[in-house]
Design a protein around this motif. Structure first.
Motif, PDB file in Angstrom:
ATOM      1  N   PRO A 198      40.195  29.927  32.304  1.00  9.13           N
ATOM      2  CA  PRO A 198      39.555  30.546  31.139  1.00  9.13           C
ATOM      3  C   PRO A 198      40.150  31.926  30.854  1.00  9.13           C
ATOM      4  N   ARG A 199      40.187  32.295  29.601  1.00  8.22           N
ATOM      5  CA  ARG A 199      40.735  33.599  29.222  1.00  8.22           C
ATOM      6  C   ARG A 199      39.643  34.649  29.056  1.00  8.22           C
ATOM      7  N   ASP A 200      38.423  34.254  29.343  1.00  7.81           N
ATOM      8  CA  ASP A 200      37.297  35.169  29.264  1.00  7.81           C
ATOM      9  C   ASP A 200      37.307  36.102  30.475  1.00  7.81           C
ATOM     10  N   ALA A 201      37.341  37.411  30.227  1.00  7.75           N
ATOM     11  CA  ALA A 201      37.437  38.388  31.314  1.00  7.75           C
ATOM     12  C   ALA A 201      36.228  38.323  32.244  1.00  7.75           C
ATOM     13  N   ARG A 202      35.069  38.050  31.685  1.00  9.38           N
ATOM     14  CA  ARG A 202      33.855  37.982  32.502  1.00  9.38           C
ATOM     15  C   ARG A 202      33.905  36.787  33.456  1.00  9.38           C
ATOM     16  N   LYS A 203      34.353  35.649  32.954  1.00 11.55           N
ATOM     17  CA  LYS A 203      34.455  34.462  33.811  1.00 11.55           C
ATOM     18  C   LYS A 203      35.506  34.648  34.900  1.00 11.55           C
ATOM     19  N   LEU A 204      36.641  35.239  34.532  1.00 14.40           N
ATOM     20  CA  LEU A 204      37.687  35.476  35.517  1.00 14.40           C
ATOM     21  C   LEU A 204      37.233  36.474  36.572  1.00 14.40           C
ATOM     22  N   GLY A 205      36.487  37.497  36.148  1.00 17.56           N
ATOM     23  CA  GLY A 205      35.951  38.465  37.098  1.00 17.56           C
ATOM     24  C   GLY A 205      34.973  37.815  38.068  1.00 17.56           C
ATOM     25  N   GLY A 206      34.130  36.913  37.547  1.00 20.60           N
ATOM     26  CA  GLY A 206      33.200  36.191  38.407  1.00 20.60           C
ATOM     27  C   GLY A 206      33.918  35.283  39.381  1.00 20.60           C
ATOM     28  N   LEU A 207      34.998  34.648  38.915  1.00 20.67           N
ATOM     29  CA  LEU A 207      35.791  33.768  39.768  1.00 20.67           C
ATOM     30  C   LEU A 207      36.446  34.563  40.904  1.00 20.67           C
ATOM     31  N   LEU A 208      37.026  35.703  40.558  1.00 20.55           N
ATOM     32  CA  LEU A 208      37.658  36.547  41.567  1.00 20.55           C
ATOM     33  C   LEU A 208      36.624  37.098  42.545  1.00 20.55           C
ATOM     34  N   GLY A 209      35.477  37.518  42.015  1.00 21.93           N
ATOM     35  CA  GLY A 209      34.423  38.047  42.880  1.00 21.93           C
ATOM     36  C   GLY A 209      33.914  37.007  43.865  1.00 21.93           C
ATOM     37  N   LEU A 210      33.732  35.771  43.399  1.00 15.02           N
ATOM     38  CA  LEU A 210      33.280  34.700  44.284  1.00 15.02           C
ATOM     39  C   LEU A 210      34.315  34.418  45.362  1.00 15.02           C
ATOM     40  N   ALA A 211      35.587  34.376  44.974  1.00 13.11           N
ATOM     41  CA  ALA A 211      36.642  34.099  45.948  1.00 13.11           C
ATOM     42  C   ALA A 211      36.725  35.190  47.005  1.00 13.11           C
ATOM     43  N   MET A 212      36.658  36.452  46.589  1.00 12.74           N
ATOM     44  CA  MET A 212      36.730  37.559  47.538  1.00 12.74           C
ATOM     45  C   MET A 212      35.504  37.576  48.445  1.00 12.74           C
ATOM     46  N   LEU A 213      34.348  37.267  47.886  1.00 11.42           N
ATOM     47  CA  LEU A 213      33.133  37.208  48.705  1.00 11.42           C
ATOM     48  C   LEU A 213      33.261  36.140  49.774  1.00 11.42           C
ATOM     49  N   ASN A 214      33.800  34.995  49.413  1.00 15.37           N
ATOM     50  CA  ASN A 214      33.975  33.919  50.380  1.00 15.37           C
ATOM     51  C   ASN A 214      34.982  34.289  51.473  1.00 15.37           C
ATOM     52  N   VAL A 215      36.030  35.022  51.102  1.00 17.40           N
ATOM     53  CA  VAL A 215      36.993  35.484  52.113  1.00 17.40           C
ATOM     54  C   VAL A 215      36.312  36.397  53.119  1.00 17.40           C
ATOM     55  N   LEU A 216      35.476  37.308  52.630  1.00 15.33           N
ATOM     56  CA  LEU A 216      34.748  38.219  53.518  1.00 15.33           C
ATOM     57  C   LEU A 216      33.739  37.464  54.380  1.00 15.33           C
ATOM     58  N   LEU A 217      33.066  36.474  53.788  1.00 20.89           N
ATOM     59  CA  LEU A 217      32.123  35.662  54.567  1.00 20.89           C
ATOM     60  C   LEU A 217      32.862  34.858  55.635  1.00 20.89           C
ATOM     61  N   TRP A 218      34.043  34.361  55.300  1.00 17.00           N
ATOM     62  CA  TRP A 218      34.876  33.626  56.259  1.00 17.00           C
ATOM     63  C   TRP A 218      35.197  34.524  57.447  1.00 17.00           C
ATOM     64  N   MET A 219      35.617  35.772  57.158  1.00 18.66           N
ATOM     65  CA  MET A 219      35.938  36.706  58.235  1.00 18.66           C
ATOM     66  C   MET A 219      34.698  37.062  59.047  1.00 18.66           C
TER      67      MET A 219
END
Length: 331
Positions: free
Chosen positions: A92-113
């Motif tokens: 998606p080219r929507d900045a809000r959706k991309l920000g949410g996608l990145l935030g979820l991915a980074m949160l999962n990386v931190l939870l993994w660690m």
């Protein structure tokens, strides 16, 4: 933390290999051994463990994912031609959706660690040693090959059964519903940023346990675990990119299979390498991608609008041309 990251010797071998003819292999091994030994003696094992995972995720997943995302969003007309499934596979080219996608991915990386940190501390309390071997003695090449082979083979088996039976086998299950809502929210092939953009529980079962469990079972060396992390991270990042030009017969096939899995809403291609899918007959071919691409083209409103505008413009031009001819003929 920074000094730990910069001191991890395996990174210097990946990015800064010594290529001079005057420098022998023995010198490289000695340098590697000295760097690793100083790191082991000067830092806590858990600190090395978590710092290594963080830097490997950033280098081999986050940075390439952001670069490919910038390309997909910045030049969508060109990127669509390079994607399995075409326009339907663009993020998606929507900045809000991309920000949410990145935030979820980074949160999962931190939870993994955090999960690895908790398991590492619990293991140390019970067995009085770290999860992985942290000795200054470097693992022998045959040992590294044998352990990597065992971990990757176990990952293929575990990931296949978890993916097929838990995440897609029971549509009424909580984990299956969450996985479909998060990982399969968009049609077509995914983008690399979605490697970690899944529900935390689904991600834990799908990507964490199949690598972590066999590594702990044989209690492999930390450097071997780092190497496996590099291999799996690069593989997943490329496989989830959805690009048709991924080099190599094996890696290109894995990327196509991953795109087909997402285009088919998880109806096939559950394993990482495809061996288990071949054994169980759950492989599907490229016709799934063609169906998704056709459906996306049929429902592409902007393209239809552009065609209608173009047709209308041509009609106006034709009308003006015929009017001019009539005026000239009347004169």
């Amino acid at each position: 933390m920074i000094d730990v990251l910069l001191s991890i010797p395996i990174l210097s071998y990946v990015f800064f290999p010594t290529t001079g003819a005057s420098v022998s292999t023995s010198v490289n091994i000695i340098f590697f051994y000295m760097t690793w030994s100083s790191l082991v003696f000067s830092h806590h094992p858990l600190e090395i463990h978590l710092s290594g995972l963080l830097v490997l995720r950033v280098i081999f997943w986050l940075i390439p994912s952001l670069v490919s995302l910038a390309f997909d969003v910045g030049v969508p007309s060109l990127a669509a031609g390079l994607k399995h499934g075409g326009r339907s596979s663009l993020p998606p080219r929507d900045a809000r959706k991309l920000g949410g996608l990145l935030g979820l991915a980074m949160l999962n990386v931190l939870l993994w660690m955090a999960a690895e940190a908790a398991l590492g501390m619990a293991y140390t309390l019970v067995f009085k040693r770290h999860l992985f071997r942290m000795s200054t003695t470097l693992p022998l090449p045959w040992t590294v090959t044998k352990h990597c082979g065992f971990i990757l083979a176990s990952r293929e088996v575990l990931q296949y059964h978890v993916h097929r039976r838990l995440l897609h086998g029971n549509s009424s299950g909580v984990v299956a519903r969450k996985h479909m809502a998060y990982a399969h929210a968009a049609p077509g092939a995914p983008c690399s940023l979605r490697v970690f953009a899944d529900h935390p529980l689904a991600l834990f079962l799908h990507r964490f346990l199949p690598v972590f469990l066999p590594s702990v079972l044989i209690r492999t060396h930390m450097l071997t675990y780092f190497l496996v992390t590099i291999i799996t991270t690069v593989e997943e990042t490329l496989a989830m990119s959805g690009y048709t030009f991924i080099p190599g017969i094996v890696m290109s096939g894995i990327t196509a299979r991953t795109a087909i899995h997402y285009a088919g809403k998880g109806s096939s291609n559950y394993g990482a390498l495809g061996v288990m899918d071949w054994v169980h007959g759950t492989s599907k071919g490229r016709h799934v991608l063609e169906d998704v691409k056709k459906e996306a083209d049929e429902h592409s409103v902007p393209e239809r609008s552009a065609r209608k505008v173009g047709a209308g413009s041509n009609a106006v031009k034709d009308g003006m041309g015929s009017l001019k001819k009539r005026v000239k003929s009347s004169k």
